[in-house]
Design a protein around this motif. Structure first.
Motif, short mmCIF file in Angstrom:
data_model
loop_
_atom_site.label_atom_id
_atom_site.label_comp_id
_atom_site.label_asym_id
_atom_site.label_seq_id
_atom_site.Cartn_x
_atom_site.Cartn_y
_atom_site.Cartn_z
N ALA A 1 4.77 -0.04 -5.35
CA ALA A 1 3.60 -0.46 -4.57
C ALA A 1 2.67 -1.28 -5.45
O ALA A 1 2.64 -1.12 -6.67
CB ALA A 1 2.86 0.76 -4.04
N VAL B 1 0.81 4.09 1.39
CA VAL B 1 0.25 4.91 2.47
C VAL B 1 1.37 5.64 3.21
O VAL B 1 2.56 5.37 3.00
CB VAL B 1 -0.57 4.03 3.46
CG1 VAL B 1 -1.83 3.50 2.78
CG2 VAL B 1 0.28 2.89 4.01
N HIS C 1 -0.84 -1.48 -4.74
CA HIS C 1 -2.11 -0.75 -4.89
C HIS C 1 -1.89 0.66 -5.43
O HIS C 1 -0.94 1.33 -5.05
CB HIS C 1 -2.83 -0.69 -3.54
CG HIS C 1 -3.38 -2.02 -3.11
ND1 HIS C 1 -3.45 -2.41 -1.80
CD2 HIS C 1 -3.88 -3.05 -3.84
CE1 HIS C 1 -3.97 -3.63 -1.73
NE2 HIS C 1 -4.24 -4.04 -2.96
N TRP D 1 -4.18 -7.69 2.66
CA TRP D 1 -2.76 -7.31 2.66
C TRP D 1 -1.86 -8.54 2.76
O TRP D 1 -0.84 -8.64 2.05
CB TRP D 1 -2.49 -6.35 3.83
CG TRP D 1 -1.05 -6.06 4.04
CD1 TRP D 1 -0.29 -5.12 3.39
CD2 TRP D 1 -0.15 -6.73 4.95
NE1 TRP D 1 1.01 -5.18 3.84
CE2 TRP D 1 1.11 -6.15 4.79
CE3 TRP D 1 -0.31 -7.78 5.88
CZ2 TRP D 1 2.22 -6.56 5.52
CZ3 TRP D 1 0.79 -8.19 6.60
CH2 TRP D 1 2.03 -7.58 6.44
N HIS E 1 -0.33 -3.19 -10.37
CA HIS E 1 -1.54 -3.72 -9.70
C HIS E 1 -2.08 -4.93 -10.47
O HIS E 1 -1.54 -6.02 -10.37
CB HIS E 1 -2.56 -2.58 -9.57
CG HIS E 1 -3.74 -2.90 -8.71
ND1 HIS E 1 -4.99 -2.38 -8.94
CD2 HIS E 1 -3.87 -3.69 -7.63
CE1 HIS E 1 -5.83 -2.84 -8.03
NE2 HIS E 1 -5.17 -3.64 -7.22
N THR F 1 0.29 -2.89 6.76
CA THR F 1 -0.62 -1.81 6.37
C THR F 1 -2.04 -2.32 6.18
O THR F 1 -2.88 -1.63 5.62
CB THR F 1 -0.12 -1.09 5.10
OG1 THR F 1 0.05 -2.05 4.06
CG2 THR F 1 1.19 -0.38 5.35
N ASP F 2 -2.30 -3.54 6.66
CA ASP F 2 -3.68 -4.02 6.68
C ASP F 2 -4.46 -3.07 7.60
O ASP F 2 -4.03 -2.80 8.71
CB ASP F 2 -3.72 -5.45 7.25
CG ASP F 2 -5.11 -6.04 7.13
OD1 ASP F 2 -5.58 -6.20 6.00
OD2 ASP F 2 -5.74 -6.32 8.17
N ASP G 1 0.83 -1.22 0.00
CA ASP G 1 0.00 0.00 0.00
C ASP G 1 0.86 1.27 0.00
O ASP G 1 1.75 1.41 0.85
CB ASP G 1 -0.88 0.02 1.26
CG ASP G 1 -1.87 -1.13 1.28
OD1 ASP G 1 -2.73 -1.19 0.38
OD2 ASP G 1 -1.78 -1.98 2.20
#
Ligand SMILES: [Zn+2]
Length: 272
Positions: free
Chosen positions: A64, A47, A66, A224, A100, A258-259, A45
């Motif tokens: 990444a 994030v 996503h 994740w 992705h 990062t779930d 992710d």
């Protein structure tokens, strides 16, 4: 050190962007094609925690799984959490590249990494038309409970853990696996005639119907966790590319969970 454009060209060869779904948003989100890349961080992710990790690591590129902006945007103002990510990346000269659905359908792809994490022998794609998911065989038959325990032991820990639907004592020989949300693949799973399906994000009704219809075992891990093994697979691929070119890249895999689910509670009793 290679330029960003040279590294991206190699990543695009691993996961061709034209193999991404129409609705997807893959490719380079930010970064100067002429910038030099010495250190790369792989993560599921894009994030803030991953950007912070890349900054402290001195990474020049985050790859990444996503997308940051799946549905596009009209602003990257830093007052918005995604705009903050863009600002921090650019201020710290860190590029962001996304692979992705093009990584899902690649060979090896996300589901190969998931199968590999569980030591499953891949025999082919679950959906032959687009290469999604994998059909796998176990070296020895085991119960659904043992198969789920294998998933729990081999995948990174999350608050959700592993959920199982179906008879825990049923025998499992052939399984389907699909990293990420597997809800849409039940028809293919049924057509494949496997004993169990390992994936994530399964919902009540599809699970209820699938297990009522046939004695199918379902093993549901955190989204994740099912995609994280791809980061290790992808990092190893880039390492090999770096060796071949003499690039001397430093390639890292983020171990930051990062779930988004942060805790799990089990109610003490049945309704009375
Ligand atoms: Zn995903």
């Amino acid at each position: 050190m290679p330029r960003l454009s040279e590294v991206i060209a190699e990543l695009d060869a691993l996961w061709p962007p034209d193999r991404a779904e129409q609705w997807d948003a893959v490719g380079t989100v930010c970064g100067d094609p002429d910038a030099r890349v010495g250190r790369v961080l792989f993560a599921v992710d894009p994030v803030q925690e991953i950007v912070d990790e890349a900054v402290s690591l001195g990474a020049d590129l985050i790859v990444a799984h996503h997308p940051l902006y799946l549905r596009g945007t009209t602003t990257v103002a830093a007052g918005h959490f995604k705009g903050r990510v863009v600002h921090d990346l650019i201020k710290n000269d860190i590029a962001l590249h996304v692979a992705h659905t093009n990584a899902d359908t690649a060979d090896p792809g996300v589901s190969d990494a998931l199968a590999g994490a569980l030591d499953l022998r891949v025999t082919g794609p679950l959906v032959p038309e687009n290469g999604l998911g994998r059909i796998c065989e176990l070296d020895h038959p085991e119960t659904l409970a043992e198969f789920a325990a294998r998933a729990a032991a081999r995948l990174p820990a999350t608050a959700q853990g592993i959920r199982v639907a179906g008879d825990p004592g049923m025998t499992v020989r052939r399984v389907a696996v699909s990293g990420g949300s597997g809800d849409s693949l039940f028809d293919a799973v049924r057509a494949a005639g496997v004993d169990a399906f390992l994936t994530s994000d399964l919902r009540h009704h599809p699970v209820s119907e699938a297990t009522q219809r046939t004695p199918l075992g379902l093993v549901d891990a955190a989204h994740w966790a099912t995609e994280w093994p791809w980061c290790e697979q992808a990092a190893a691929q880039l390492d090999a590319i770096s060796d071949r070119h003499g690039w001397d890249l430093r390639v890292h895999v983020s171990k930051t969970v990062t779930d988004p689910w942060s805790s799990h509670h089990t109610s003490p009793g049945a309704p009375n």
